[in-house]
Scaffold this active site. Structure first.
Site, PDB file in Angstrom:
ATOM      1  N   CYS A  89      32.027  42.669  45.072  1.00 47.56           N
ATOM      2  CA  CYS A  89      33.263  43.468  44.995  1.00 47.56           C
ATOM      3  C   CYS A  89      33.874  43.478  43.590  1.00 47.56           C
ATOM      4  O   CYS A  89      34.272  44.537  43.086  1.00 47.56           O
ATOM      5  CB  CYS A  89      34.269  42.949  46.014  1.00 47.56           C
ATOM      6  N   LYS A 104      27.286  36.465  39.407  1.00 45.15           N
ATOM      7  CA  LYS A 104      27.035  37.759  40.061  1.00 45.15           C
ATOM      8  C   LYS A 104      27.535  38.889  39.168  1.00 45.15           C
ATOM      9  O   LYS A 104      26.890  39.920  39.029  1.00 45.15           O
ATOM     10  CB  LYS A 104      27.766  37.837  41.409  1.00 45.15           C
ATOM     11  N   HIS A 131      41.637  43.251  44.457  1.00 45.79           N
ATOM     12  CA  HIS A 131      41.322  42.360  43.334  1.00 45.79           C
ATOM     13  C   HIS A 131      41.815  42.998  42.033  1.00 45.79           C
ATOM     14  O   HIS A 131      41.679  44.213  41.831  1.00 45.79           O
ATOM     15  CB  HIS A 131      39.806  42.161  43.187  1.00 45.79           C
TER      16      HIS A 131
END
Ligand code: NAP
Length: 330
Positions: A130, A210, A239
């Site tokens: 994400c 990631k 976020h």
């Protein structure tokens, strides 16, 4: 009548799964019938889709017979076990976990950036992390214009990024109840936790790595330098990320605003003197990614600083997965 598809959501009762059901309905994805799969804990539950109640079924090896597209969001171990079973049954899997993202033959796709990669799939397509999606929605258009060289990013990640139980844990702590054990290593209410996922090489976390590995793969830019610090914050959803990126070609703030204003799925909100900048409360529930605080620093020639906020359950997960499915059926 145009073709309709048999679709399954694996992890349908979770934070991402519920959002997937909502996005499939909201975008009028051509669903012929929807199979909802979760663990035995969810046996007997019903979930609403397009005004209809659909019973949740327990995931098993026989769950994929006749399913054409399956959206997986039940964690990496479930994906590792069941995505190959589904792919062998002829189902195209769009997987939200990290299980397959780094396998060279598995496309890792943000449709606005690299939808061409979908063509090479062998039955499994990976949805990126994400925080990576949210950062790249802003970085990729700038990279196309001026070639990105390095990125230093700090994230401010909402608790819903850790699932439905984590959201409940924050609510409980804010109400003064005991921290819920087993979700975060420290209290999250009125706190910040600078560790997301396990610690890996060089003391970075896996979440931070990631962002490095996935940015390089999605942008087809193996030399991109990335250093990330990922922080959990007591925000319900969306976020936020502070990004410092350097480019081979110089960019000015007006040019950055112009590029980003023209980028699909991105909105510029950048008038700090009037207190106009994106924040998680305003971005929660929205499909687009929002960028503000765009600056170039005289201390770092060739660098651009910006602030980007995206709802990680929508563009960071469910919406991106459904957009991949839309590209597949188009
Ligand atoms: N949350 C985010 O913002 C976000 C963003 C991007 C990617 N992801 C990824 O998406 C996945 C799901 O995350 P989430 O936040 O939605 O988690 P979550 O809220 O905890 O939901 C987990 C889901 O997986 C199901 N599940 C767990 N064990 C299972 C089993 N043995 N068999 C079948 N189903 C099982 C759960 O079903 P029960 O309700 O029956 O337990 C639930 O539906 C993870 O891989 C996560 O890394 C999450």
């Amino acid at each position: 009548m145009s073709r309709q598809f048999r679709v399954a959501v694996v992890g349908a009762t979770g934070a991402v799964g519920l959002e997937m059901i909502d996005v499939l309905a909201g975008r009028e994805f051509p669903v012929r019938d929807l199979t909802l799969l979760a663990s035995a804990r969810s046996k007997g539950k019903d979930l609403a889709f397009r005004g209809e109640k659909i019973p949740v079924e327990v995931l098993g090896p026989g769950s994929f017979k006749g399913i054409e597209i399956a959206l997986f969001s039940a964690g990496a171990s479930i994906s590792k076990e069941y995505a190959p079973i589904a792919a062998r049954a002829g189902t195209i899997v769009i997987d939200n976990s990290s299980a397959f993202r780094y396998e060279p033959e598995v496309p890792l796709v943000v449709p606005e950036i690299n939808s061409d990669a979908i063509d090479g799939h062998n039955g499994i397509i990976a949805n990126p992390n994400c925080s990576t999606i949210i950062m790249l929605m802003a970085l990729a258009p700038l990279h196309r214009a001026a070639r990105a060289q390095s990125v230093v990013v700090s994230t401010y990640q909402a608790v819903s990024g850790a699932g439905a139980r984590a959201m409940a844990a924050l609510e409980a702590e804010v109400m003064g109840r005991e921290p819920v054990a087993g979700i975060f290593p420290h209290p999250i209410a009125f706190n910040l936790i600078p560790r997301i996922d396990i610690i890996v090489d060089d003391d970075y976390t896996k979440e931070e790595m990631k962002m490095t590995w996935e940015s390089r793969k999605i942008l087809s830019h193996p030399d991109l330098k990335v250093s990330a610090t990922c922080v959990r914050v007591p925000v319900r959803r969306a976020h936020s990320e502070s990004v410092h990126a350097t480019f081979a070609e110089p960019l000015t703030p007006p040019r950055v605003r112009e590029i980003l204003a023209a980028a699909p799925g991105v909105q510029v909100l950048d008038d700090p003197r009037k207190d106009v900048y994106p924040m998680p409360l305003m971005v929660a529930g929205q499909d687009d990614v929002f960028v503000g605080r765009i600056r170039t620093s005289p201390s770092f020639p060739g660098a651009v600083d910006f602030w980007v906020v995206g709802d990680q359950l929508r563009k960071g997960a469910a919406l991106n997965a459904v957009q991949i499915a839309e590209s597949l059926v188009r």
